[in-house]
Scaffold this active site. Structure first.
Site, PDB file in Angstrom:
ATOM      1  N   THR A  77      18.681  55.970  66.697  1.00 10.25           N
ATOM      2  CA  THR A  77      17.541  56.720  66.220  1.00 10.25           C
ATOM      3  C   THR A  77      17.506  56.658  64.685  1.00 10.25           C
ATOM      4  O   THR A  77      18.394  56.052  64.100  1.00 10.25           O
ATOM      5  CB  THR A  77      17.727  58.152  66.784  1.00 10.25           C
ATOM      6  OG1 THR A  77      16.511  58.831  66.736  1.00 10.25           O
ATOM      7  CG2 THR A  77      18.742  58.922  66.029  1.00 10.25           C
ATOM      8  N   THR A  99      22.443  62.539  63.490  1.00  8.74           N
ATOM      9  CA  THR A  99      22.077  61.629  64.571  1.00  8.74           C
ATOM     10  C   THR A  99      23.226  61.536  65.569  1.00  8.74           C
ATOM     11  O   THR A  99      24.364  61.832  65.224  1.00  8.74           O
ATOM     12  CB  THR A  99      21.732  60.219  64.037  1.00  8.74           C
ATOM     13  OG1 THR A  99      21.380  59.373  65.134  1.00  8.74           O
ATOM     14  CG2 THR A  99      22.895  59.584  63.291  1.00  8.74           C
ATOM     15  N   GLY A 100      22.895  61.134  66.781  1.00  5.93           N
ATOM     16  CA  GLY A 100      23.927  61.016  67.818  1.00  5.93           C
ATOM     17  C   GLY A 100      23.607  61.928  68.979  1.00  5.93           C
ATOM     18  O   GLY A 100      22.429  62.194  69.271  1.00  5.93           O
ATOM     19  N   GLY A 130      15.929  67.243  72.369  1.00  8.39           N
ATOM     20  CA  GLY A 130      17.151  66.946  71.629  1.00  8.39           C
ATOM     21  C   GLY A 130      17.185  67.690  70.305  1.00  8.39           C
ATOM     22  O   GLY A 130      16.442  68.654  70.083  1.00  8.39           O
ATOM     23  N   ASP A 131      18.028  67.230  69.415  1.00 14.89           N
ATOM     24  CA  ASP A 131      18.204  67.923  68.128  1.00 14.89           C
ATOM     25  C   ASP A 131      17.151  67.556  67.095  1.00 14.89           C
ATOM     26  O   ASP A 131      16.898  68.332  66.163  1.00 14.89           O
ATOM     27  CB  ASP A 131      19.584  67.571  67.548  1.00 14.89           C
ATOM     28  CG  ASP A 131      19.710  66.068  67.322  1.00 14.89           C
ATOM     29  OD1 ASP A 131      19.581  65.304  68.305  1.00 14.89           O
ATOM     30  OD2 ASP A 131      19.897  65.657  66.168  1.00 14.89           O
TER      31      ASP A 131
HETATM   32  N1  ASP Z   1      19.963  62.778  68.345  1.00 18.58           N
HETATM   33  C1  ASP Z   1      18.995  62.100  69.144  1.00 18.58           C
HETATM   34  C2  ASP Z   1      18.697  62.919  70.376  1.00 18.58           C
HETATM   35  O1  ASP Z   1      19.607  63.522  70.916  1.00 18.58           O
HETATM   36  C3  ASP Z   1      19.398  60.745  69.575  1.00 18.58           C
HETATM   37  C4  ASP Z   1      20.102  59.916  68.547  1.00 18.58           C
HETATM   38  O2  ASP Z   1      20.295  60.337  67.425  1.00 18.58           O
HETATM   39  O3  ASP Z   1      20.467  58.808  68.880  1.00 18.58           O
HETATM   40  O4  ASP Z   1      17.597  62.916  70.830  1.00 18.58           O
END
Ligand code: ASP
Length: 263
Positions: free
Chosen positions: A141, A191-192, A171-172
């Site tokens: 992302t 991210t993550g 998500g976050d």
């Molecule tokens: N944090 C993002 C989510 O959980 C995804 C990502 O950062 O890869 O939607």
């Protein structure tokens, strides 16, 4: 006058092969800043570059939810106290533009069909987003933080959401304090694994740590967050910028990130 700066990430997982793609966005933001653009303008345009690049899980390259839908989240917050976020938007290749359009409204966030109808009324591009199958490795992302010559900061983030999640999952990325947090003194984006980031209120708490007397640097605050607020099994990365100095990135993975600071 502040030294202008940009930092961008390409997700917690994909590693250095995405560096060149990120650099394109950072270059666009830095050129805009040098020609007088604001932090918001530069952050949005850099984020659009990444949303339009199909290698990233954002906009055009958003991953399918488990039912095959492509639902996109984006957010933007500024150091002068403005906020905009959108959740689960369909047929919206550039959700960050819709989020940015909310900055000066009396509502902060919109979701689903309501978000899309509002975007239609305001003439935002509506086009089928093809998307792509879920990825096995950790997310790719995107996020961009910019500081302009007046010292204002803006943080823009965008995602298709983590792989293997149902439609309607939040998500976050669109949640203030979780995927992003900005005040007059610093800006943070995460991210993550969104569930872990949200449970930790990660961006807010890293920002709070960065402002505490005991914290020497932004890097220290980010490492503290990754080590103390996130379970070791979860892949998470952070970028941040303060009122001076370059933007920084830290992750418990091989997160690609790129930055620029004015000479
Ligand atoms: N944090 C993002 C989510 O959980 C995804 C990502 O950062 O890869 O939607």
């Amino acid at each position: 006058m502040a030294k202008m700066a940009v930092v961008a990430h390409g997700g917690a997982g994909p590693g250095p092969e995405r560096q060149a793609n990120l650099q394109v966005a950072v270059d666009v933001a830095s050129k805009l800043l040098l020609s007088g653009a604001s932090a918001v303008e530069a952050a949005v345009e850099a984020c659009v570059i990444l949303e339009d690049d199909p290698v990233f899980n954002a906009g055009t390259g958003g991953v399918f939810r488990i039912d095959g839908s492509v639902l996109l989240d984006a957010s933007i917050q500024t150091s002068d106290g403005r906020l905009g976020f959108v959740i689960a938007m369909e047929e919206t290749p550039n959700p960050i533009r819709v989020a940015a359009d909310l900055l000066d409204q009396n509502i902060n966030g919109l979701t689903g069909n309501g978000a899309r109808s509002w975007a239609d009324e305001r003439g935002h591009l509506r086009r089928q987003v093809e998307g792509r199958p879920p990825i096995e490795e950790d997310g790719d992302t995107v996020g961009v933080i910019v500081r302009d010559s007046a010292g204002f900061m803006a943080c823009a983030t965008s995602t298709g959401g983590c792989s293997h999640r149902p439609p309607g999952r939040v998500g976050d990325v669109p949640l203030p304090g979780s995927g992003f947090w900005v005040n007059e003194r610093m800006a943070v984006a995460a991210t993550g694994e969104g569930e872990e980031i949200t449970r930790a209120l990660l961006s807010y708490r890293v920002g709070e740590m960065a402002e505490s007397d005991s914290c020497p640097t932004l890097k220290h605050a980010m490492n503290w967050g990754l080590e103390n607020l996130i379970p070791t099994k979860a892949s998470v990365g952070l970028i941040a910028i303060g009122t001076e100095g370059p933007g920084e990135g830290q992750a418990n993975t091989d997160m690609p990130w790129a930055s620029w600071i004015e000479d």
